[in-house]
Design a protein around this motif. Structure first.
Motif, mmCIF file in Angstrom:
data_model
loop_
_atom_site.group_PDB
_atom_site.id
_atom_site.type_symbol
_atom_site.label_atom_id
_atom_site.label_comp_id
_atom_site.label_asym_id
_atom_site.label_seq_id
_atom_site.Cartn_x
_atom_site.Cartn_y
_atom_site.Cartn_z
ATOM 1 N N ALA A 34 0.831 -1.205 0.000
ATOM 2 C CA ALA A 34 0.000 0.000 0.000
ATOM 3 C C ALA A 34 0.867 1.257 0.000
ATOM 4 O O ALA A 34 0.606 2.195 -0.759
ATOM 5 C CB ALA A 34 -0.935 0.004 1.207
ATOM 6 N N ARG A 35 1.894 1.274 0.838
ATOM 7 C CA ARG A 35 2.791 2.442 0.883
ATOM 8 C C ARG A 35 3.423 2.692 -0.486
ATOM 9 O O ARG A 35 3.498 3.818 -0.959
ATOM 10 C CB ARG A 35 3.878 2.234 1.931
ATOM 11 N N ARG A 36 3.899 1.633 -1.097
ATOM 12 C CA ARG A 36 4.548 1.767 -2.406
ATOM 13 C C ARG A 36 3.570 2.296 -3.455
ATOM 14 O O ARG A 36 3.888 3.213 -4.218
ATOM 15 C CB ARG A 36 5.121 0.419 -2.841
ATOM 16 N N GLU A 37 2.368 1.737 -3.474
ATOM 17 C CA GLU A 37 1.384 2.147 -4.480
ATOM 18 C C GLU A 37 0.877 3.575 -4.243
ATOM 19 O O GLU A 37 0.662 4.324 -5.195
ATOM 20 C CB GLU A 37 0.209 1.165 -4.511
ATOM 21 N N VAL A 38 0.684 3.963 -2.989
ATOM 22 C CA VAL A 38 0.266 5.341 -2.704
ATOM 23 C C VAL A 38 1.333 6.316 -3.189
ATOM 24 O O VAL A 38 1.031 7.320 -3.830
ATOM 25 C CB VAL A 38 -0.035 5.542 -1.197
ATOM 26 N N ALA A 39 2.587 6.003 -2.901
ATOM 27 C CA ALA A 39 3.681 6.880 -3.331
ATOM 28 C C ALA A 39 3.804 6.955 -4.845
ATOM 29 O O ALA A 39 4.080 8.017 -5.402
ATOM 30 C CB ALA A 39 5.002 6.396 -2.722
ATOM 31 N N THR A 40 3.562 5.848 -5.517
ATOM 32 C CA THR A 40 3.704 5.787 -6.975
ATOM 33 C C THR A 40 2.479 6.321 -7.709
ATOM 34 O O THR A 40 2.594 7.146 -8.615
ATOM 35 C CB THR A 40 3.946 4.326 -7.425
ATOM 36 N N LEU A 41 1.305 5.863 -7.305
ATOM 37 C CA LEU A 41 0.075 6.162 -8.047
ATOM 38 C C LEU A 41 -0.649 7.427 -7.602
ATOM 39 O O LEU A 41 -1.395 8.007 -8.377
ATOM 40 C CB LEU A 41 -0.890 4.976 -7.936
ATOM 41 N N ARG A 42 -0.465 7.824 -6.346
ATOM 42 C CA ARG A 42 -1.186 8.972 -5.784
ATOM 43 C C ARG A 42 -2.684 8.878 -6.097
ATOM 44 O O ARG A 42 -3.262 9.746 -6.761
ATOM 45 C CB ARG A 42 -0.643 10.290 -6.320
ATOM 46 N N PRO A 43 -3.346 7.823 -5.614
ATOM 47 C CA PRO A 43 -4.781 7.674 -5.909
ATOM 48 C C PRO A 43 -5.604 8.773 -5.234
ATOM 49 O O PRO A 43 -5.172 9.367 -4.252
ATOM 50 C CB PRO A 43 -5.105 6.301 -5.304
ATOM 51 N N ASP A 44 -6.786 9.014 -5.763
ATOM 52 C CA ASP A 44 -7.683 9.995 -5.151
ATOM 53 C C ASP A 44 -8.183 9.503 -3.800
ATOM 54 O O ASP A 44 -8.338 10.281 -2.865
ATOM 55 C CB ASP A 44 -8.896 10.269 -6.058
ATOM 56 N N VAL A 45 -8.454 8.195 -3.729
ATOM 57 C CA VAL A 45 -9.008 7.599 -2.508
ATOM 58 C C VAL A 45 -8.289 6.287 -2.219
ATOM 59 O O VAL A 45 -8.062 5.490 -3.129
ATOM 60 C CB VAL A 45 -10.522 7.306 -2.663
ATOM 61 N N VAL A 46 -7.956 6.082 -0.953
ATOM 62 C CA VAL A 46 -7.491 4.775 -0.493
ATOM 63 C C VAL A 46 -8.601 4.204 0.371
ATOM 64 O O VAL A 46 -8.965 4.785 1.394
ATOM 65 C CB VAL A 46 -6.183 4.876 0.325
ATOM 66 N N LEU A 47 -9.171 3.093 -0.070
ATOM 67 C CA LEU A 47 -10.192 2.381 0.686
ATOM 68 C C LEU A 47 -9.437 1.376 1.549
ATOM 69 O O LEU A 47 -8.933 0.376 1.060
ATOM 70 C CB LEU A 47 -11.160 1.684 -0.277
ATOM 71 N N LEU A 48 -9.318 1.688 2.834
ATOM 72 C CA LEU A 48 -8.375 1.018 3.726
ATOM 73 C C LEU A 48 -9.048 0.177 4.798
ATOM 74 O O LEU A 48 -9.785 0.705 5.632
ATOM 75 C CB LEU A 48 -7.495 2.090 4.396
ATOM 76 N N ASP A 49 -8.779 -1.117 4.775
ATOM 77 C CA ASP A 49 -9.185 -1.987 5.875
ATOM 78 C C ASP A 49 -8.150 -1.792 6.975
ATOM 79 O O ASP A 49 -6.948 -1.764 6.697
ATOM 80 C CB ASP A 49 -9.202 -3.443 5.412
ATOM 81 N N VAL A 50 -8.585 -1.630 8.202
ATOM 82 C CA VAL A 50 -7.622 -1.405 9.288
ATOM 83 C C VAL A 50 -7.220 -2.696 9.980
ATOM 84 O O VAL A 50 -6.298 -2.691 10.798
ATOM 85 C CB VAL A 50 -8.123 -0.358 10.313
ATOM 86 N N GLY A 51 -7.862 -3.813 9.655
ATOM 87 C CA GLY A 51 -7.473 -5.102 10.221
ATOM 88 C C GLY A 51 -6.825 -5.958 9.156
ATOM 89 O O GLY A 51 -7.486 -6.719 8.477
ATOM 90 N N LEU A 52 -5.527 -5.807 8.988
ATOM 91 C CA LEU A 52 -4.804 -6.509 7.929
ATOM 92 C C LEU A 52 -3.958 -7.624 8.530
ATOM 93 O O LEU A 52 -2.731 -7.540 8.590
ATOM 94 C CB LEU A 52 -3.912 -5.532 7.161
ATOM 95 N N GLY A 53 -4.608 -8.676 8.984
ATOM 96 C CA GLY A 53 -3.863 -9.754 9.618
ATOM 97 C C GLY A 53 -3.190 -9.245 10.874
ATOM 98 O O GLY A 53 -3.836 -8.735 11.777
ATOM 99 N N CYS A 54 -1.871 -9.339 10.915
ATOM 100 C CA CYS A 54 -1.139 -8.869 12.096
ATOM 101 C C CYS A 54 -0.780 -7.385 12.000
ATOM 102 O O CYS A 54 -0.210 -6.816 12.918
ATOM 103 C CB CYS A 54 0.112 -9.709 12.325
ATOM 104 N N GLU A 55 -1.109 -6.742 10.888
ATOM 105 C CA GLU A 55 -0.830 -5.311 10.717
ATOM 106 C C GLU A 55 -2.068 -4.489 11.047
ATOM 107 O O GLU A 55 -3.187 -4.940 10.861
ATOM 108 C CB GLU A 55 -0.416 -5.006 9.270
ATOM 109 N N SER A 56 -1.847 -3.264 11.495
ATOM 110 C CA SER A 56 -2.964 -2.358 11.740
ATOM 111 C C SER A 56 -2.943 -1.228 10.723
ATOM 112 O O SER A 56 -2.018 -0.417 10.706
ATOM 113 C CB SER A 56 -2.892 -1.763 13.152
ATOM 114 N N GLY A 57 -3.968 -1.193 9.887
ATOM 115 C CA GLY A 57 -4.073 -0.118 8.911
ATOM 116 C C GLY A 57 -4.231 1.242 9.562
ATOM 117 O O GLY A 57 -3.932 2.274 8.958
ATOM 118 N N MET A 58 -4.674 1.254 10.819
ATOM 119 C CA MET A 58 -4.845 2.523 11.532
ATOM 120 C C MET A 58 -3.513 3.266 11.634
ATOM 121 O O MET A 58 -3.470 4.491 11.654
ATOM 122 C CB MET A 58 -5.430 2.269 12.916
#
Length: 194
Positions: A34-58
């Protein structure tokens, strides 16, 4: 851009959005991607799940919000306040109907806030136990009447910073993200005389 660790969820989201001509430029399953794609693509909206397995999207809401509109999409309605306070423009639960999701994406893409109506109602019910202060009521009524922060400040002889603080408090406490939310809540308060 979709960020969710479940491929079936991403496929379903992609289908819902494609059905109303909203383009999905990427879908990823981890924060690293997600970090890589946001930096590269600069999307208008990121639809973000905050429960990503052991990672926290928050943990990336503020980071992504500096680059684009963040719409948190989760099963956990109790995370709305935290998501909004970290800079998310929108918050929608995964049980919301497709039309709510589409409305949220469009609002966030336009730079407007959006709160899942079911979550807004839940937050309002939780907070109704404590009545609004006189200052909160004054600011709410004037904002609902269409005044800008500066106009409210002038009308009440307070600083713009105080108005912004009260507005942020109303947003966090009651889930009142946009002007439409303010107007709806102000009408409700008038009817019940809270």
């Amino acid at each position: 851009m979709l960020v969710d660790d479940h491929p079936t969820v991403r496929a379903g989201l992609r289908a819902i959005l494609a059905s109303v001509d909203i383009s999905v430029v990427a879908d990823v399953d981890s924060l690293a991607y997600a970090r890589r794609e946001v930096a590269t693509l600069r999307p208008d909206v990121v639809l973000l799940d905050v429960g990503l397995g052991c990672e926290s999207g928050m943990s990336v809401v503020a980071e992504f919000a500096a680059e684009c509109g963040v719409l948190v999409h989760t099963m956990h309605s109790d995370l709305a306040r935290e998501a909004l306070s970290r800079g998310a423009l929108g918050f929608v639960t995964k049980i919301a109907p497709g039309e709510v999701l589409v409305s949220a994406v469009r609002a966030v893409a336009a730079g407007r806030g959006y709160l899942d109506p079911a979550v807004a109602a839940e937050l309002a019910v939780r907070q109704e136990r404590r009545p609004l202060s006189v200052r909160e009521r004054q600011v709410l009524e004037l904002l609902a009447d269409g005044l800008t922060n500066r106009e409210v400040a002038e009308a009440l002889s307070i600083s713009v910073r105080t108005v912004e603080s009260v507005r942020a408090s109303l947003r966090n406490r009651l889930g009142l993200v946009g002007r439409a939310d303010l107007v709806a809540y102000a009408r409700k308060v008038d009817k019940v005389g809270t």
